[in-house]
Design an enzyme around this catalytic site. Structure first.
Site, PDB file in Angstrom:
ATOM      1  N   LYS A  63       0.904  -1.171   0.000  1.00  0.00           N
ATOM      2  CA  LYS A  63       0.000   0.000   0.000  1.00  0.00           C
ATOM      3  C   LYS A  63       0.936   1.212   0.000  1.00  0.00           C
ATOM      4  CE  LYS A  63      -1.698   3.094   1.769  1.00  0.00           C
ATOM      5  NZ  LYS A  63      -1.411   4.474   1.250  1.00  0.00           N
TER       6      LYS A  63
ATOM      7  N   GLU B 244      -0.246   7.505  -1.507  1.00  0.00           N
ATOM      8  CA  GLU B 244      -1.157   7.955  -2.564  1.00  0.00           C
ATOM      9  C   GLU B 244      -0.617   9.192  -3.290  1.00  0.00           C
ATOM     10  OE1 GLU B 244      -1.436   7.927   0.680  1.00  0.00           O
ATOM     11  OE2 GLU B 244      -3.116   9.123   1.442  1.00  0.00           O
TER      12      GLU B 244
ATOM     13  N   SER C 170       5.035   8.671   9.212  1.00  0.00           N
ATOM     14  CA  SER C 170       5.159   9.585  10.352  1.00  0.00           C
ATOM     15  C   SER C 170       4.851   8.859  11.665  1.00  0.00           C
ATOM     16  CB  SER C 170       4.209  10.763  10.156  1.00  0.00           C
ATOM     17  OG  SER C 170       2.886  10.281  10.043  1.00  0.00           O
TER      18      SER C 170
ATOM     19  N   CYS D 135      13.901  11.022   6.057  1.00  0.00           N
ATOM     20  CA  CYS D 135      13.862  10.701   7.490  1.00  0.00           C
ATOM     21  C   CYS D 135      15.259  10.724   8.076  1.00  0.00           C
ATOM     22  CB  CYS D 135      13.216   9.352   7.720  1.00  0.00           C
ATOM     23  SG  CYS D 135      14.244   8.008   7.148  1.00  0.00           S
TER      24      CYS D 135
HETATM   25  P1  NAD Z   1       2.436   9.427   6.491  1.00  0.00           P
HETATM   26  O1  NAD Z   1       2.509   8.886   7.876  1.00  0.00           O
HETATM   27  O2  NAD Z   1       1.514  10.563   6.233  1.00  0.00           O
HETATM   28  O3  NAD Z   1       2.000   8.267   5.466  1.00  0.00           O
HETATM   29  C1  NAD Z   1       2.638   7.024   5.446  1.00  0.00           C
HETATM   30  C2  NAD Z   1       1.645   5.976   4.962  1.00  0.00           C
HETATM   31  O4  NAD Z   1       0.548   5.900   5.888  1.00  0.00           O
HETATM   32  C3  NAD Z   1       1.055   6.281   3.597  1.00  0.00           C
HETATM   33  O5  NAD Z   1       0.959   5.093   2.860  1.00  0.00           O
HETATM   34  C4  NAD Z   1      -0.323   6.849   3.936  1.00  0.00           C
HETATM   35  O6  NAD Z   1      -1.282   6.592   2.938  1.00  0.00           O
HETATM   36  C5  NAD Z   1      -0.687   6.135   5.215  1.00  0.00           C
HETATM   37  N1  NAD Z   1      -1.538   6.958   6.080  1.00  0.00           N
HETATM   38  C6  NAD Z   1      -1.536   8.313   6.186  1.00  0.00           C
HETATM   39  N2  NAD Z   1      -2.461   8.715   7.089  1.00  0.00           N
HETATM   40  C7  NAD Z   1      -3.042   7.598   7.575  1.00  0.00           C
HETATM   41  C8  NAD Z   1      -4.067   7.364   8.548  1.00  0.00           C
HETATM   42  N3  NAD Z   1      -4.653   8.368   9.206  1.00  0.00           N
HETATM   43  N4  NAD Z   1      -4.409   6.096   8.803  1.00  0.00           N
HETATM   44  C9  NAD Z   1      -3.823   5.078   8.173  1.00  0.00           C
HETATM   45  N5  NAD Z   1      -2.851   5.234   7.225  1.00  0.00           N
HETATM   46  C10 NAD Z   1      -2.467   6.483   6.938  1.00  0.00           C
HETATM   47  O7  NAD Z   1       3.935   9.789   6.055  1.00  0.00           O
HETATM   48  P2  NAD Z   1       4.431  10.529   4.748  1.00  0.00           P
HETATM   49  O8  NAD Z   1       4.080  11.962   4.849  1.00  0.00           O
HETATM   50  O9  NAD Z   1       4.031   9.770   3.553  1.00  0.00           O
HETATM   51  O10 NAD Z   1       6.021  10.328   4.895  1.00  0.00           O
HETATM   52  C11 NAD Z   1       6.828  11.181   5.659  1.00  0.00           C
HETATM   53  C12 NAD Z   1       7.079  10.621   7.047  1.00  0.00           C
HETATM   54  O11 NAD Z   1       7.692   9.345   6.947  1.00  0.00           O
HETATM   55  C13 NAD Z   1       8.044  11.481   7.852  1.00  0.00           C
HETATM   56  O12 NAD Z   1       7.582  11.541   9.176  1.00  0.00           O
HETATM   57  C14 NAD Z   1       9.348  10.707   7.775  1.00  0.00           C
HETATM   58  O13 NAD Z   1      10.244  10.942   8.848  1.00  0.00           O
HETATM   59  C15 NAD Z   1       8.845   9.310   7.787  1.00  0.00           C
HETATM   60  N6  NAD Z   1       9.828   8.364   7.254  1.00  0.00           N
HETATM   61  C16 NAD Z   1      10.445   7.533   8.140  1.00  0.00           C
HETATM   62  C17 NAD Z   1      11.405   6.644   7.689  1.00  0.00           C
HETATM   63  C18 NAD Z   1      12.083   5.698   8.642  1.00  0.00           C
HETATM   64  O14 NAD Z   1      12.652   4.711   8.194  1.00  0.00           O
HETATM   65  N7  NAD Z   1      12.042   5.955   9.938  1.00  0.00           N
HETATM   66  C19 NAD Z   1      11.721   6.603   6.329  1.00  0.00           C
HETATM   67  C20 NAD Z   1      11.056   7.463   5.453  1.00  0.00           C
HETATM   68  C21 NAD Z   1      10.102   8.344   5.943  1.00  0.00           C
END
Ligand code: NAD
Length: 498
Positions: A173, A176, A226, A281
């Site tokens: 997944k 988006e 996140s 990240c």
């Molecule tokens: P996000 O948390 O908004 O989304 C990540 C995934 O979760 C996506 O597939 C999204 O569709 C899904 N999602 C979003 N909201 C949701 C909800 N309410 N319920 C269920 N699923 C949901 O993150 P993002 O903005 O796509 O990516 C950036 C974040 O990812 C930053 O915080 C970054 O630090 C983190 N990140 C961490 C690592 C790591 O390895 N620690 C690596 C890359 C990115």
């Protein structure tokens, strides 16, 4: 206009939920297409398909599974320019950086070609009279990966590679925001000989994620995104009895000791702080110079470098970084800069007014530099995920170390110094999962594991490296006896080898 559906059972299929969202091209702010948002029923159909395909894949010997990955590498290399173009257009990062994103994913697939080695169990002959013990690693069945927007090639490959190599069927997944690369990867896997149903892409938002979390046939979930969402997924997935690992947000510090090579430290900060517009990240978002003299010199040198950063459209090969991912992200980042000013931090370089000539509707933001940021400020505590670097001045090494340890996040950290004692002490005592010594972005290579500490990670195994095979397999231990005339009679005490 591109219309993205899903990739299920070896083919692209249209979405049927009636719900879609727009996919943007951040460099000019245009709408590139739409992506379907899967319903619970669509997710269930994908899982059913995967479940039916998985036993035959698990029964394919690991060497043959590895050969499919080898073929995938060949095809991915041929498609490199195309993948980088899609990635840069949907994410906003430069094409050169997009190629790095793809390459870091490819390196994990290369590692997964060692599946026959990674899947080996252990054997003890003669553990007792006529008794041999052996262990085996078996795939879990259907497993899932939920991934963020910021590495649309690398992170899906980090999740899918080990899962597939171990004999599982995989449901991805992806974010988006940039589904184009994951959809292409699915086609390349199929072309490489992966049976239909083993790598599936279900596009969607919270509804599809919740369906994954609740589906009884999904045995493990690897999430990256996140921290609030990581925590939610970890809690709900675990309470449904699944194996879950979630990697969350970050606030990575770089401690600059008074004896550091200042040219090297400044170069490192500029690349690690502003590369990919800070949307990594492992980006450095906090610089911690030790001592006033170090701080004054660092800030003096950083200012002209931040002012002269070259921002450009993703297709400009001379740009240092491109636009951020969405208009909402741009507004959120600018909001944090406004907040920092209100909180009393000194904004030394202000990139809020940056406009990209010829691309006025793109989601651009110039580099920002704050000095005299303090630990009580929200711009220090929270992840900004944009081209904003904060300088927090520490009076001595102990204070610098304490800052790193007291922060709620613990993903990556770096120390710049010429002092081996200080570097060694720092590496031993810092409460952060990935540490760089004169290396600003210490992302471990594919054969080590990647993962943060504290609220940057939930779960007990890291991603890629040997942990990934542990995560996507279960261990079975067999104790066997082939008696040749051994007759012990019934025993009512616990068997021991004493
Ligand atoms: P996000 O948390 O908004 O989304 C990540 C995934 O979760 C996506 O597939 C999204 O569709 C899904 N999602 C979003 N909201 C949701 C909800 N309410 N319920 C269920 N699923 C949901 O993150 P993002 O903005 O796509 O990516 C950036 C974040 O990812 C930053 O915080 C970054 O630090 C983190 N990140 C961490 C690592 C790591 O390895 N620690 C690596 C890359 C990115």
């Amino acid at each position: 206009m591109i219309t993205y559906g899903h990739f299920i059972g070896g083919k692209r299929v249209a979405g049927t939920s009636g719900r879609t969202t727009e996919v943007f091209q951040p460099m000019d702010g245009s709408v590139r297409g739409t992506v379907a948002l899967a319903s619970k029923a669509e997710l269930a159909a994908a899982v059913a398909n995967a479940k039916a395909a998985q036993p035959a894949w698990a029964a394919t010997n690991p060497q043959r599974r590895a050969r499919v990955l080898m073929k995938f590498l060949e095809l991915a290399a041929k498609a490199n320019d195309e993948l980088a173009d899609i990635l840069a257009r949907e994410h906003g990062k430069t094409v050169a950086d997009a190629k790095g994103d793809i390459q870091r994913g490819i390196e994990v697939i290369e590692y997964c070609i060692g599946a026959p080695q990674m899947m080996k169990g252990e054997y003890t002959e003669g553990a007792g009279p006529g008794i041999d013990i052996y262990s085996m690693r078996q795939p879990l069945g259907v497993v899932a990966g939920i991934t963020p927007f910021n590495f649309p090639a690398m992170i899906p490959l980090w999740k899918a590679g080990p899962a597939i190599a171990a004999g599982n069927a995989f449901i991805l997944k992806p974010s988006e925001r940039d589904p184009g690369v994951p959809m292409r990867l699915a086609e390349l896997f199929l072309e490489a000989g992966l049976p239909p149903g083993i790598f599936n892409v279900v596009n969607g938002d919270k509804e599809s994620v919740d369906a994954i979390l609740d589906h009884p046939d999904i045995k493990a979930i690897g999430f990256v995104g996140s921290t609030p969402i990581a925590e939610y997924i970890y809690g709900r997935g675990c309470s449904n009895g699944k194996r879950v690992q979630c990697f969350g947000g970050a606030k990575n510090h770089m401690v600059i000791m008074p004896d550091a090579d200042m040219d090297q430290a400044v170069d490192a900060l500029i690349g690690a702080g502003y590369g990919s517009a800070g949307e990594r990240c492992m980006a450095i978002s906090v610089a911690v110079p030790v001592g006033q003299k170090t701080a004054d010199e660092l800030v003096r040198r950083l200012i002209p470098r931040v002012e002269s950063l070259k921002i450009g459209p993703s297709t400009d090969s001379s740009a240092d970084f491109g636009p951020v991912v969405t208009k909402a992200a741009l507004e959120r980042i600018k909001g944090y800069v406004d907040l920092g000013v209100q909180e009393g931090a000194k904004l030394k370089v202000d990139g809020r007014g940056f406009r990209m000539q010829g691309y006025e509707n793109g989601f651009y933001m110039g580099g920002c530099l704050f000095d005299e940021v303090t630990p009580d400020m929200r711009i220090y505590k929270e992840e900004i995920f944009g081209p904003v670097l904060s300088v927090v001045r520490a009076k001595d090494y102990e204070e610098g170390l304490r800052l790193c340890n007291d922060h709620e996040y613990g993903n990556g950290v770096a120390i710049f110094t010429r002092d081996g004692d200080a570097a060694r002490d720092f590496a031993a005592k810092v409460e952060v999962g990935m540490v760089g010594v004169n290396v600003p972005i210490p992302v471990p290579l594919a054969y080590y594991t990647f993962g943060g500490w504290k609220r940057s990670s939930f779960g007990d195994l890291n991603q890629h490296g040997p942990d990934a095979f542990r995560f996507y397999t279960k261990t079975k231990t067999v104790t066997s006896r082939w008696p040749s005339g051994i007759k012990d009679g019934a025993s009512f005490v616990i068997p021991t080898m004493g």
